[in-house]
Design an enzyme around this catalytic site. Structure first.
Site, PDB file in Angstrom:
ATOM      1  N   GLU A 162     -22.608 -39.491 -53.678  1.00  8.97           N
ATOM      2  CA  GLU A 162     -22.380 -39.593 -55.115  1.00  8.97           C
ATOM      3  C   GLU A 162     -21.330 -40.666 -55.389  1.00  8.97           C
ATOM      4  O   GLU A 162     -20.149 -40.472 -55.113  1.00  8.97           O
ATOM      5  CB  GLU A 162     -21.927 -38.246 -55.680  1.00  8.97           C
ATOM      6  CG  GLU A 162     -22.910 -37.135 -55.457  1.00  8.97           C
ATOM      7  CD  GLU A 162     -24.296 -37.480 -55.983  1.00  8.97           C
ATOM      8  OE1 GLU A 162     -24.417 -37.816 -57.178  1.00  8.97           O
ATOM      9  OE2 GLU A 162     -25.261 -37.447 -55.183  1.00  8.97           O
ATOM     10  N   LYS A 176     -22.530 -16.135 -48.215  1.00 10.35           N
ATOM     11  CA  LYS A 176     -23.268 -17.283 -48.760  1.00 10.35           C
ATOM     12  C   LYS A 176     -23.560 -17.146 -50.246  1.00 10.35           C
ATOM     13  O   LYS A 176     -24.598 -17.593 -50.727  1.00 10.35           O
ATOM     14  CB  LYS A 176     -24.600 -17.483 -47.994  1.00 10.35           C
ATOM     15  CG  LYS A 176     -24.454 -17.505 -46.493  1.00 10.35           C
ATOM     16  CD  LYS A 176     -24.006 -18.854 -45.982  1.00 10.35           C
ATOM     17  CE  LYS A 176     -23.642 -18.714 -44.498  1.00 10.35           C
ATOM     18  NZ  LYS A 176     -23.594 -19.952 -43.781  1.00 10.35           N
ATOM     19  N   ASP A 215     -19.607 -25.144 -42.095  1.00 13.28           N
ATOM     20  CA  ASP A 215     -20.875 -24.574 -42.545  1.00 13.28           C
ATOM     21  C   ASP A 215     -20.975 -24.856 -44.054  1.00 13.28           C
ATOM     22  O   ASP A 215     -20.386 -24.154 -44.873  1.00 13.28           O
ATOM     23  CB  ASP A 215     -20.885 -23.072 -42.267  1.00 13.28           C
ATOM     24  CG  ASP A 215     -22.221 -22.426 -42.636  1.00 13.28           C
ATOM     25  OD1 ASP A 215     -23.055 -23.092 -43.275  1.00 13.28           O
ATOM     26  OD2 ASP A 215     -22.406 -21.248 -42.293  1.00 13.28           O
ATOM     27  N   HIS A 264     -18.365 -43.931 -64.075  1.00 10.64           N
ATOM     28  CA  HIS A 264     -19.638 -43.672 -63.400  1.00 10.64           C
ATOM     29  C   HIS A 264     -20.616 -44.816 -63.637  1.00 10.64           C
ATOM     30  O   HIS A 264     -21.420 -45.139 -62.766  1.00 10.64           O
ATOM     31  CB  HIS A 264     -20.248 -42.355 -63.884  1.00 10.64           C
ATOM     32  CG  HIS A 264     -19.741 -41.180 -63.122  1.00 10.64           C
ATOM     33  ND1 HIS A 264     -18.587 -40.528 -63.468  1.00 10.64           N
ATOM     34  CD2 HIS A 264     -20.190 -40.564 -61.997  1.00 10.64           C
ATOM     35  CE1 HIS A 264     -18.368 -39.530 -62.608  1.00 10.64           C
ATOM     36  NE2 HIS A 264     -19.318 -39.539 -61.709  1.00 10.64           N
TER      37      HIS A 264
END
Lengths: 396, 396, 396, 396
Positions: free
Chosen positions: B93, B223, B297, B388
């Site tokens: 990004e 998770k 992870d 951006h």
């Protein structure tokens, strides 16, 4: 605190002429080595020219090499994804690929998983400020009455984005707006930011009160889970469904539909009291592995992992299992989708570029449901820990 | 659906002798090319031997090459991280690295960000089933009375994990337990799974009712974000703090503390009505970029992105800004931390291996706060979209 | 459990000719005395004829006499409530009336509290069931395309209710609809239940799939707090606002706006981590006391107590304080509003009957804000406990 | 706003000698009549002497007469409530008593509802403020190490309250504490406020930093629903359970266990996406009606209506149905329990005074489950609307 602080550390070197070169990256790695002693030997090994990277990264030094495992085939019966797919999953967690692979086999042997995108829009949520709630309410009515002009102002900034709905939420003397856009095959966060800024500027110029605004009032809700996403969708709302038969389920997974349904009641109650973003098992695992492999904005796992499972045991004993991903943010165009390995992974799914986003969303949902069936069965059948022991050997 | 379904797609090839070889990976890439037409040329280019991969991946085919940008220096004043750090951020990004970099400069020029780990434990949450709520309540009392034996059973499975607290939650005739462990420098999900299974088996064998259990009742909450994590921590609870002075803030960011505090009220109210996991801006961005680079992870972004910001404008006009990451799951040992690029990135932070986890957690928090200050200022100062536009050039 | 259970207890007597008489009530009290020994002497003393009670109660035995205290005057500057009001508050909690009274004085001395109703609709949320998510999505499109016919079917059942918006929420093969109605001066839960049943029956008859439905899929969300109410309103969304000056605040409450704002940051952070329905103090107290006095459905405190406070310290040192009640359910017609004491209390507010509901909603909001200012100040000034000690004398 | 505001309205009259007399109340009613024209004729009719009211109300003017209906018998098999009970329900909502009555019959015909209190404590949650998170963490450790002294300081203020557990929650430089007390048969909010103030004063005096504190940091969470209550209980955590047989269920309710279980999946999914405080039906109705009748602090419906339903269809076709009220706040001593009608209603349940609170909590849970079975069946069987049409006749 009263001591003189140590002098500032040196600045990272940049090449003013062209910073997106192998040389500039190498210079920075050398700088890191000088400062930290870490050589970044592997980080420096990448197979593409850095000239493609503007728009993706600044101060490029190399790459993270994240292992990809192959899972599948997964048979999907969607509107956009229809057929057998081999799935690239980038992860460092042992067992993950094997477990999803097992679930994919289960779904495929049932003839495939149904996947359906039921909603699709990306948000930016400005907030306007007023003297009091009455003025803010009047503003809200004005916005509704001027939807066409606002949409025109927004859409003038983009070839692709289309403004669909502006939600309104009143708090005190504020009016939060939630602009919902169709963004084609891009995830669209920047597209909708730019479009909404133009819309807000048009509003500010044209509304009699010329109200102040912030471009985000934090109900977008960018890069974080929220209940508003669960309700109103962010990105894609996509549903995967399967009707499992014990004749296939039992031999593969060692459990029956009835046992799964029994356990489902317990895990749903647990998710409810825990205030969980997801009453299923581990959607984040499959989504993250796909996202890293396929050049998605991985930080969107924050939003994308939210899900609601809904199941029923049918009269004939079959087990209907659905999972609804309420805020899956994905793209097949723009962002990281065109980078070297990322594009290859999208291409092996037949999803790269224009026209691929809904297909990719269906694949994500199918993969997630595969992982749900596998882990839920493993917990029930008692082989969750043993499989990690076997496949997760390097752990302490 | 009444048609004969197409025959099953071919199985992924595996090498039964040794599947963790370049040849096996190559064979699978060839298989993918044959099946999908995608050559996986870049995916196949990695700089390490696949023999290190057992425990991290199955059906290895190659790597995702995720660009890493360098940010910093970030001055951190923590208990474990103390000094100036250069931060590897893996992302696709555009603007992200530049924006965090700007925030790091702000924090560093104030003498550094204070970072403190205030809690640390990993969970597994089994659930036991009874005839009725009365029996379940009695079981709960029995568990409290037998904590030492239960801990001994759990800890017999691990050299590192220590059972600290067992939370209890009653619903109907169920008793959910939430085992909280210290897990050293590993994230510990598998460690605590194995330990809790042993504990549950001991309980089942020794409690007079020999109750049935599931190893997860879904309040772990693995998770996925949950309010129980926000309250009771999952992984590390780590806090970053800074007291900003307008004399530094205004020139760098174009805003004052008072303006930031004003906007904070609005974004907090927005987060509250949205039911958001995080009342700050975009913690997920910094965490994800660090996680990919450093072999974490990454699916744990689901839990780790939750945060609470708390701020005050002080009497002297300085602006106290804190962010509390309530469930940061990280490791410097095990999992993907030892892989080629991942280890290098941990090493440049001085965090690889035993003894690094708390330091790494402090760095994560400092990075997050840097990103918060930068984005919040940009929204307020009006250069969010323009930056951006400038740095995210390849977007539609 | 193996013993023979004791025989069933006697049934409650009913008078088949006319059960709404003093005699029937008396007979039941005698029955209670015979069964339990409790004479219900005071319960039996009520000042109205039971003949008015059909539609309000079954098996009438008498009344709960709940003490009413008088608070005020409260100066309100609303669209519907404009002037000085004396407020009847029914409670058994010492200090409550005194505390609200103090807050009312504070608001009145500032010229009055601004109150604004910004949204107003009541919901019923049926759910339709389908073969799969694709069929459910198609159904959703069909519903949107047939809004006019559906509204006509719904509105045929009621002289007052008007169907405004049908929200749609997709989960698995289900389609939840959320019908939003204007219901005039009635709370409208029964009105919208009847109207929505008619709409569902029309849908079932006319949609090609003739889908099954449940009249409530539990997202109404009747008699319970929910985030969907916080976002999308249930009943009235009403906002109370005041801008406090230290010159009035400090002498009355012993605190300054700046101190209140400082404490607000802390209580907001607390509410956020707690996952609270309300980030303010004790809206439920004022609402409940008004509801009991004024014949509201008091169980709706479950929904009505949800609120969001939003505050700012202004440049001149004044303190802007707002509270937004997101799901205030109230009525001035139907339900208990016409009963003896209830009607009198509505009449003293000038709210009884047609045309009173928005006025009553504004009064509720003003009362709530009065209570917020008083309690928040007391916690800060340290007289919270001492005032309860003084006015709550009968407590242990 | 630029006009001169109207002069302040007159003050409410008080009798300085003795304000708790019929004369003082009458004078205030006359004042209301003079100011508003409303005569308060019925409000003025009460059957007890106002001299009992100190500690319950200020500025007494009379009473709300809330109709009470009688339901039952309800057979309860609890530890404290054991036998057949007739239930006083104060409400103005037609159908409510009839519907609960129907559910009570269902439960009683199954031999009675099992009710179990599994947890019991009341909270006050102060917050302490520090220089930084590190100091706050140190304070937390100090609090744990000084639990005995803190408890002694707290308990010195009360004959009944016992400090059980102090929860700790870290945010920024704050430390929120959540004091959990056993409070006997009182609800205990004031008791724990007073005790916690003493504890905080002891802490402030004895901790080396003499930290500032607020007596409530808003995680108590007083008078509002919160997830922390759902998890950690506020007041009583009480569970009602029944195992329904189709042979009894079908004739009475017109539905089977399997049908109820099917619908339960749908309403649970709805509650989950809605972010609901309660995934069951309408616990607030039964609780509110009992609370008004029995002199409870009715504003606590805000907390008390939260619940989690957990159900299973058993192998023999029976239907196990439980509801867990996670934060039921009730008392049989203090507050409004000793007032005229309120005491009578507690007495008819055998719950008045010392030793009654757990029994009353069990009754509340049993009543709630009765109402759940009745309404859930009615929605499914299609007689929800028709019964309201028949019994709710006075509605528009």
């Amino acid at each position: 605190m009263t001591q003189t602080p140590p002098p500032a550390a040196p600045k990272i070197p940049r090449d003013k002429a062209d910073d997106y070169t192998a040389e500039a990256a190498s210079a920075r790695r050398a700088f890191v080595q000088a400062q930290t002693g870490s050589a970044l030997e592997h980080v420096g090994q990448y197979s593409f020219g850095p000239g493609v990277l503007p728009g993706n990264i600044e101060n490029f030094i190399g790459v993270a090499q994240v292992p990809i495992g192959l899972a599948g085939p997964l048979r999907i019966r969607g509107e956009h994804a229809n057929g057998d797919f081999y799935i690239p999953m980038a992860t460092t967690e042992g067992t993950l690929v094997a477990s999803y692979n097992r679930g994919m086999r289960l779904l495929s042997e049932h003839g495939g998983v149904k996947c359906t995108v039921v909603d699709d829009h990306m948000q930016r949520s400005p907030v306007f400020m007023f003297e009091d709630a009455l003025a803010a309410r009047g503003f809200g009515e004005w916005v509704s009455a001027h939807h066409a002009e606002i949409a025109a102002a927004a859409e003038a900034t983009t070839r692709i984005g289309k403004l669909k709905v502006i939600g309104q939420y009143a708090v005190g003397n504020l009016r939060y707006l939630r602009f919902n856009y169709a963004t084609g095959d891009a995830a669209g966060q920047n597209m909708v930011g730019k479009a909404t800024l133009a819309a807000c500027q048009w509003i500010q110029a044209n509304h009699p009160l010329h109200p102040n605004f912030l471009l985000s009032g934090n109900i977008d809700t960018d890069k974080k889970h929220s209940q508003i996403n669960t309700l109103n969708t962010r990105g894609k709302r996509v549903i995967a469904e399967i009707t499992l038969k014990d004749s296939i389920l039992k031999p593969l997974m060692g459990v029956t539909g009835q046992q799964l349904f029994h356990a489902r009641q317990i895990s749903q109650a647990g998710a409810f009291i825990a205030g969980s973003a997801n009453n299923a098992a581990h959607a984040a695992n499959g989504i993250t592995a796909l996202f890293i492999a396929c050049g998605q904005d991985v930080a969107n796992v924050a939003e994308s992992h939210a899900a609601t499972t809904y199941c029923q045991l049918l009269d004939n004993g079959d087990y209907y299992w659905s999972i609804t991903l309420t805020s899956l943010i994905c793209a097949t165009y723009g962002g990281g989708t065109g980078l070297a390995t990322q594009r290859e992974c999208l291409e092996m799914l037949g999803c790269y570029g224009r026209g691929g986003a809904l297909k990719f969303a269906e694949i994500c949902a199918g993969v997630v449901l595969a992982g749900e069936t596998s882990l839920s069965s493993a917990i029930l059948a008692g082989d969750w820990v043993s499989s990690h022991d076997q496949l997760g050997r390097n752990r302490p």
